[in-house]
Scaffold this active site. Structure first.
Site, PDB file in Angstrom:
ATOM      1  N   HIS A 166       0.937  -1.138   0.044  1.00 17.52           N
ATOM      2  CA  HIS A 166       0.162   0.117   0.164  1.00 17.52           C
ATOM      3  C   HIS A 166       0.999   1.288  -0.082  1.00 17.52           C
ATOM      4  O   HIS A 166       1.986   1.288   0.673  1.00 17.52           O
ATOM      5  CB  HIS A 166      -0.987  -0.063   1.244  1.00 17.52           C
ATOM      6  CG  HIS A 166      -2.051   0.900   1.419  1.00 17.52           C
ATOM      7  ND1 HIS A 166      -1.757   2.318   1.990  1.00 17.52           N
ATOM      8  CD2 HIS A 166      -3.368   0.848   1.406  1.00 17.52           C
ATOM      9  CE1 HIS A 166      -2.817   2.900   1.775  1.00 17.52           C
ATOM     10  NE2 HIS A 166      -3.931   2.025   1.547  1.00 17.52           N
ATOM     11  N   ASP A 202       3.211  -4.500   7.847  1.00 22.28           N
ATOM     12  CA  ASP A 202       1.686  -3.875   7.694  1.00 22.28           C
ATOM     13  C   ASP A 202       0.630  -4.644   7.713  1.00 22.28           C
ATOM     14  O   ASP A 202       0.472  -5.527   6.782  1.00 22.28           O
ATOM     15  CB  ASP A 202       1.696  -3.310   6.550  1.00 22.28           C
ATOM     16  CG  ASP A 202       0.549  -2.693   5.969  1.00 22.28           C
ATOM     17  OD1 ASP A 202      -0.456  -2.527   6.832  1.00 22.28           O
ATOM     18  OD2 ASP A 202       0.526  -1.743   4.930  1.00 22.28           O
ATOM     19  N   GLN A 242      -4.734  -5.182   6.874  1.00 20.95           N
ATOM     20  CA  GLN A 242      -5.532  -6.123   6.385  1.00 20.95           C
ATOM     21  C   GLN A 242      -5.658  -7.528   7.033  1.00 20.95           C
ATOM     22  O   GLN A 242      -6.608  -8.112   6.622  1.00 20.95           O
ATOM     23  CB  GLN A 242      -5.500  -6.403   4.795  1.00 20.95           C
ATOM     24  CG  GLN A 242      -5.788  -5.205   3.957  1.00 20.95           C
ATOM     25  CD  GLN A 242      -6.977  -4.720   3.831  1.00 20.95           C
ATOM     26  OE1 GLN A 242      -8.028  -5.505   4.190  1.00 20.95           O
ATOM     27  NE2 GLN A 242      -7.223  -3.612   3.533  1.00 20.95           N
ATOM     28  N   LYS A 266     -10.517  -1.071  10.246  1.00 20.96           N
ATOM     29  CA  LYS A 266     -10.695  -2.256   9.663  1.00 20.96           C
ATOM     30  C   LYS A 266     -10.922  -3.430  10.584  1.00 20.96           C
ATOM     31  O   LYS A 266     -11.053  -4.506   9.945  1.00 20.96           O
ATOM     32  CB  LYS A 266      -9.327  -2.566   8.822  1.00 20.96           C
ATOM     33  CG  LYS A 266      -9.042  -1.370   7.630  1.00 20.96           C
ATOM     34  CD  LYS A 266      -7.893  -1.721   6.566  1.00 20.96           C
ATOM     35  CE  LYS A 266      -7.183  -0.593   6.248  1.00 20.96           C
ATOM     36  NZ  LYS A 266      -8.068  -0.279   4.892  1.00 20.96           N
ATOM     37  N   CYS A 292      -4.898   2.374  -3.610  1.00 20.36           N
ATOM     38  CA  CYS A 292      -3.634   3.108  -2.983  1.00 20.36           C
ATOM     39  C   CYS A 292      -2.381   2.250  -3.331  1.00 20.36           C
ATOM     40  O   CYS A 292      -1.524   1.949  -2.446  1.00 20.36           O
ATOM     41  CB  CYS A 292      -3.753   3.217  -1.288  1.00 20.36           C
ATOM     42  SG  CYS A 292      -4.937   4.550  -1.118  1.00 20.36           S
TER      43      CYS A 292
HETATM   44  C1  LIG Z   1      -2.494  -3.069   3.375  1.00 20.69           C
HETATM   45  C2  LIG Z   1      -2.804  -1.538   3.928  1.00 20.69           C
HETATM   46  N1  LIG Z   1      -1.822  -0.862   4.222  1.00 20.69           N
HETATM   47  C3  LIG Z   1      -2.050   0.373   4.855  1.00 20.69           C
HETATM   48  C4  LIG Z   1      -3.280   1.110   4.924  1.00 20.69           C
HETATM   49  C5  LIG Z   1      -3.543   2.402   5.447  1.00 20.69           C
HETATM   50  O1  LIG Z   1      -4.143   2.281   6.443  1.00 20.69           O
HETATM   51  P1  LIG Z   1      -4.692   3.825   7.212  1.00 20.69           P
HETATM   52  O2  LIG Z   1      -5.167   4.420   6.035  1.00 20.69           O
HETATM   53  O3  LIG Z   1      -5.892   3.202   8.063  1.00 20.69           O
HETATM   54  O4  LIG Z   1      -3.503   4.320   7.673  1.00 20.69           O
HETATM   55  C6  LIG Z   1      -4.138   0.274   4.301  1.00 20.69           C
HETATM   56  C7  LIG Z   1      -5.622   0.903   4.126  1.00 20.69           C
HETATM   57  O5  LIG Z   1      -6.299   0.986   3.052  1.00 20.69           O
HETATM   58  C8  LIG Z   1      -4.151  -1.126   3.830  1.00 20.69           C
HETATM   59  O6  LIG Z   1      -4.925  -1.796   3.274  1.00 20.69           O
END
Ligand SMILES: Cc1ncc(COP(=O)(O)O)c(C=O)c1O
Lengths: 421, 147
Positions: free
Chosen positions: A137, A215, A218, A241, A379
């Site tokens: 992401h 990370d 998910q 999430k 993203c």
């Molecule tokens: C794999 C992954 N990493 C990071 C994020 C970023 O999360 P946040 O926008 O809650 O900081 C997301 C959210 O879309 C994600 O799916």
């Protein structure tokens, strides 16, 4: 929580979720969208909230809200206890060794930026390398790029196969350069659904003395995460999430590392003594929680964790995997539909394209059918580039989704094809 | 499905399937890219301007049906027009896709995109090519974003 009726029923030896009861706990799901029942399939972007969470936040504001860690008055004490109570729940969720290792942030993005800035800023130098993967992401790409710009370090990217599985030989090759100071990778890809072999990947890094950041944005709502079994150095996720509120997230870090790291932001709550000559920082975890945090949000996250525990992650995952199987089989029967991400180990999301029809148009047409999906680059633009598509459509499932909703999705995609025929 | 037909009119589906002026001009006097960060769509526009008249105009790129059809219809509408008319047409078009105002005269086929007004998240798709043309006329080097 013991007052709650069970949401699972034992049938034929295995636990089945009572979906009617579960759905009744999500007030938002009762509405109609453009006259059709809402089918919410954008759960990888953010999941809806059960009453337990909505009520916990409302209860805080109505009955005992005050700033934490500072008042001697009763409300402040009660807020502090509830806020710190969530920290213990998160510790238990991750099986961390100590609550000192649980830092509250705004979300995954801030957790990763904290590590990039504090850990990265103090340990990474010119010529060092940071290894990430091609399926990150943007929030696990851009903070490292910024760090590289500041320090002269270099970003290395692990490629993945057409199926969406990381090429571990390449990962090992990159780790072997002798210059890698951190490996940061996604536990479950939001764009492909791939569940990465993080256990192996962490071991490979550890064998070379390389710290790891995972990370887990998910992952935490779909599988059990044990940071001590994984032996990772950092683990980041977001509350929203995980059936909790937006604007709150978590960074897990090993105590020794967090202690050695300089603060991320300065301000109230993160100090022990301030004079104009010198400031002494507070102990963990407060050192990394400057300023008044999202108090009610953290309390809401605690309620979400209780709620999810009550269901049991295993039952949730089994239900979601069934939906994934159904959806995959039915979608593949649609001519011209291709699924992006076909890893053997996959979470309950399907990213797809339809020949000759842009995902954005699919999204608009499905919306008119009451179906919420995501259409775009999620993203994760490098993933789109890898497959040579501008965007994909993505249906992602949560505990409250049903097989009927999978069918509604499939039916509506046939309608999309009709309209564009 | 009926209200969807207001958005996806036959003309739009046709221009999406067979976009007009969908090519690269070898030596354009003006050129710019437009990017819609929401979906990653990218459209390039090329113009050949002589004596303040748009002698030729074309576009390239991948986009949704709305952005492709809008770009295609735009090239048809602008070809042969004086450069000063771009702003007028754009304003009229923008009004049509963002408000409930009646379609101004002189908009011609572009008015088939009026259905976009009921889909606020799609306005950026409909205006992407227009933003790119305006950027090209201002000789902007950076790709323009619709945000
Ligand atoms: C794999 C992954 N990493 C990071 C994020 C970023 O999360 P946040 O926008 O809650 O900081 C997301 C959210 O879309 C994600 O799916």
């Amino acid at each position: 929580m013991s007052a709650l009726p069970p949401l699972t029923t034992a049938s034929a030896g295995n636990t089945k979720l009572d979906l009617t009861r579960i759905r009744a706990e999500f007030p938002i799901l009762r509405q109609r969208i453009h006259g059709k029942p809402l089918v919410y399939l954008d759960n990888a972007a953010s999941v809806q909230k059960p009453n337990a969470v909505i009520d916990a936040i409302s209860d805080c504001y109505r009955n005992y809200y005050a700033n934490i860690h500072r008042g001697v008055h009763l409300l402040s004490e009660r807020s502090t206890i509830a806020y710190e109570g969530t920290r213990e729940k998160v510790r238990a969720l991750l099986n961390a060794a100590s609550i000192r290792e649980i830092i509250f942030t705004r979300g995954t993005t801030e957790s990763i930026n904290l590590v990039a800035s504090s850990f990265g800023g103090s340990t990474i130098k010119i010529g060092d390398e940071i290894v990430i993967t091609g399926m990150e992401h943007h929030s696990n790409i851009v903070p490292w790029q910024l760090l590289c710009e500041r320090t002269g370090a270099v970003l290395k990217v692990v490629p993945f196969s057409d199926a969406g599985e990381l090429i571990l030989e390449e990962y090992q090759r990159l780790l072997n350069s002798g210059r890698v100071k951190l490996a940061a990778f996604v536990h479950i890809s939001n764009a492909l659904g791939t569940i990465n072999p993080v256990n192996t990947m962490i071991d490979l890094a550890r064998a070379r003395g390389i710290p790891t950041l995972i990370d887990g944005a998910q992952a935490v709502a779909h599988l059990t995460v044990d940071v001590r079994a994984l032996n990772c150095d950092f683990y980041a996720f977001s509350g929203h999430k995980l059936y909790g509120p937006s604007g709150v997230g978590v960074l897990y870090g090993k105590q020794a590392l967090l202690e050695a790291m300089p603060p991320y932001q300065g301000g109230g709550d993160m100090i022990s003594v301030v004079t104009f000559e010198k400031t002494e920082y507070a102990d963990l975890p407060n050192k990394f929680e400057a300023g008044t945090p999202n108090i009610a949000g953290v309390i809401g996250l605690g309620a979400a964790l209780d709620w999810l525990n009550h269901l049991g992650l295993d039952a949730v995952a089994a239900h979601e995997q069934q939906l994934l199987e159904d959806a995959t089989a039915q979608l593949l029967a649609i001519p011209g539909l291709s699924i992006m991400g076909t890893a053997r180990d996959k979470t309950a999301l399907v990213a797809f394209t339809l020949h000759g029809i842009h995902p954005h148009d699919i999204g608009t047409i499905l919306d008119r059918e009451g179906i919420a999906i995501r259409a775009g680059h999620h993203c994760a633009q490098p993933v789109m580039q890898r497959y040579g598509v501008p965007a994909t459509a993505r249906a992602s499932f949560a505990v409250y989704n049903t097989r009927d909703e999978v069918e509604a999705l499939v039916k509506s995609i046939w309608k999309v094809k009709e309209l564009f025929a | 499905m009926n209200d969807l037909r207001d958005l996806y009119q036959e003309v739009i589906l046709d221009h999406n399937k067979q976009p007009r002026n969908f090519r690269i001009l070898p030596q354009p006097t003006h050129h710019a890219d437009g990017v819609n960060p929401l979906c990653g769509d990218r459209i390039s526009v090329f113009l050949d301007i002589e004596d303040d008249i748009i002698q030729d105009i074309s576009f390239q790129g991948a986009g949704c049906a709305i952005s492709s059809a809008s770009a295609s219809l735009m090239t048809e509408a602008l070809k042969g027009k004086p450069v000063d008319e771009v702003e007028h047409l754009f304003e009229a078009f923008h009004t049509v896709v963002t408000t409930n105002a009646e379609c101004p005269k002189g908009l011609g086929k572009l008015s088939v995109l009026a259905g976009v007004r009921n889909y606020p998240s799609r306005v950026k798709c409909a205006t992407l090519a227009w933003h790119a043309v305006r950027a090209a006329l201002e000789h902007e080097k950076q790709p323009v974003a619709t945000e």
